[in-house]
Design a protein around this motif. Structure first.
Motif, PDB file in Angstrom:
ATOM      1  N   ALA A  28      77.048  24.991  20.532  1.00 62.27           N
ATOM      2  CA  ALA A  28      76.884  24.794  21.980  1.00 62.27           C
ATOM      3  C   ALA A  28      77.807  25.734  22.754  1.00 62.27           C
ATOM      4  O   ALA A  28      77.409  26.307  23.774  1.00 62.27           O
ATOM      5  N   TYR A  29      79.036  25.892  22.265  1.00 59.55           N
ATOM      6  CA  TYR A  29      79.991  26.782  22.920  1.00 59.55           C
ATOM      7  C   TYR A  29      79.470  28.215  22.969  1.00 59.55           C
ATOM      8  O   TYR A  29      79.505  28.865  24.014  1.00 59.55           O
ATOM      9  N   VAL A  30      78.974  28.701  21.847  1.00 61.15           N
ATOM     10  CA  VAL A  30      78.494  30.081  21.783  1.00 61.15           C
ATOM     11  C   VAL A  30      77.292  30.280  22.711  1.00 61.15           C
ATOM     12  O   VAL A  30      77.225  31.258  23.458  1.00 61.15           O
ATOM     13  N   ILE A  31      76.357  29.353  22.668  1.00 65.33           N
ATOM     14  CA  ILE A  31      75.151  29.484  23.499  1.00 65.33           C
ATOM     15  C   ILE A  31      75.493  29.449  24.983  1.00 65.33           C
ATOM     16  O   ILE A  31      75.034  30.292  25.759  1.00 65.33           O
ATOM     17  N   VAL A  32      76.324  28.498  25.390  1.00 66.82           N
ATOM     18  CA  VAL A  32      76.663  28.380  26.816  1.00 66.82           C
ATOM     19  C   VAL A  32      77.543  29.544  27.252  1.00 66.82           C
ATOM     20  O   VAL A  32      77.430  30.018  28.383  1.00 66.82           O
ATOM     21  N   ASN A  89      84.644  28.611  31.058  1.00 67.63           N
ATOM     22  CA  ASN A  89      84.967  27.230  31.417  1.00 67.63           C
ATOM     23  C   ASN A  89      83.790  26.296  31.159  1.00 67.63           C
ATOM     24  O   ASN A  89      83.961  25.195  30.634  1.00 67.63           O
ATOM     25  N   ALA A  90      82.598  26.732  31.509  1.00 65.54           N
ATOM     26  CA  ALA A  90      81.407  25.913  31.264  1.00 65.54           C
ATOM     27  C   ALA A  90      81.181  25.739  29.772  1.00 65.54           C
ATOM     28  O   ALA A  90      80.830  24.655  29.309  1.00 65.54           O
ATOM     29  N   ALA A  91      81.385  26.787  29.006  1.00 67.36           N
ATOM     30  CA  ALA A  91      81.196  26.713  27.555  1.00 67.36           C
ATOM     31  C   ALA A  91      82.179  25.732  26.926  1.00 67.36           C
ATOM     32  O   ALA A  91      81.805  24.937  26.062  1.00 67.36           O
ATOM     33  N   LEU A 142      83.669  23.203  28.423  1.00 67.41           N
ATOM     34  CA  LEU A 142      83.316  21.855  28.861  1.00 67.41           C
ATOM     35  C   LEU A 142      82.114  21.314  28.086  1.00 67.41           C
ATOM     36  O   LEU A 142      82.135  20.165  27.627  1.00 67.41           O
ATOM     37  N   VAL A 143      81.100  22.107  27.905  1.00 69.81           N
ATOM     38  CA  VAL A 143      79.913  21.674  27.158  1.00 69.81           C
ATOM     39  C   VAL A 143      80.280  21.388  25.707  1.00 69.81           C
ATOM     40  O   VAL A 143      79.831  20.389  25.122  1.00 69.81           O
ATOM     41  N   SER A 144      81.093  22.220  25.113  1.00 69.18           N
ATOM     42  CA  SER A 144      81.502  22.014  23.730  1.00 69.18           C
ATOM     43  C   SER A 144      82.255  20.698  23.558  1.00 69.18           C
ATOM     44  O   SER A 144      81.998  19.941  22.625  1.00 69.18           O
ATOM     45  N   ILE A 145      83.163  20.416  24.466  1.00 68.38           N
ATOM     46  CA  ILE A 145      83.917  19.154  24.418  1.00 68.38           C
ATOM     47  C   ILE A 145      82.977  17.966  24.612  1.00 68.38           C
ATOM     48  O   ILE A 145      83.071  16.963  23.898  1.00 68.38           O
ATOM     49  N   CYS A 146      82.057  18.069  25.548  1.00 73.77           N
ATOM     50  CA  CYS A 146      81.103  16.978  25.806  1.00 73.77           C
ATOM     51  C   CYS A 146      80.203  16.729  24.604  1.00 73.77           C
ATOM     52  O   CYS A 146      79.934  15.576  24.262  1.00 73.77           O
ATOM     53  N   VAL A 147      79.746  17.778  23.949  1.00 80.56           N
ATOM     54  CA  VAL A 147      78.911  17.613  22.753  1.00 80.56           C
ATOM     55  C   VAL A 147      79.704  16.903  21.657  1.00 80.56           C
ATOM     56  O   VAL A 147      79.193  15.988  21.007  1.00 80.56           O
TER      57      VAL A 147
END
Length: 64
Positions: A13-17, A24-26, A28-33
């Motif tokens: 998810a981190y790499v894709i975002v 910052n968005a990457a 945040l998404v990685s932590i949320c996943v």
């Protein structure tokens, strides 16, 4: 799901975002996943402890 999926999903998810949006968005998404997958494991009453920890115990498989 296997432990490999649980551990690699936040990274993927981190790499894709990060490609689509900013750092910052990457993050945040990685932590949320990671949080969502941990919550799913808890709700499904799966062990949140990796299997390798139990298997690497010096007393694993030994009975008294």
């Amino acid at each position: 799901m296997s432990g490999l999926v649980y551990s690699s999903a936040p990274h993927l998810a981190y790499v894709i975002v990060n490609v689509i949006a900013d750092l910052n968005a990457a993050a945040l998404v990685s932590i949320c996943v990671g949080i969502v997958l941990t919550a799913v494991r808890i709700v499904r009453m799966e062990s949140v402890r990796p299997a390798s920890c139990a298997a690497s115990s010096p007393t694993a498989g030994h009975t008294r």
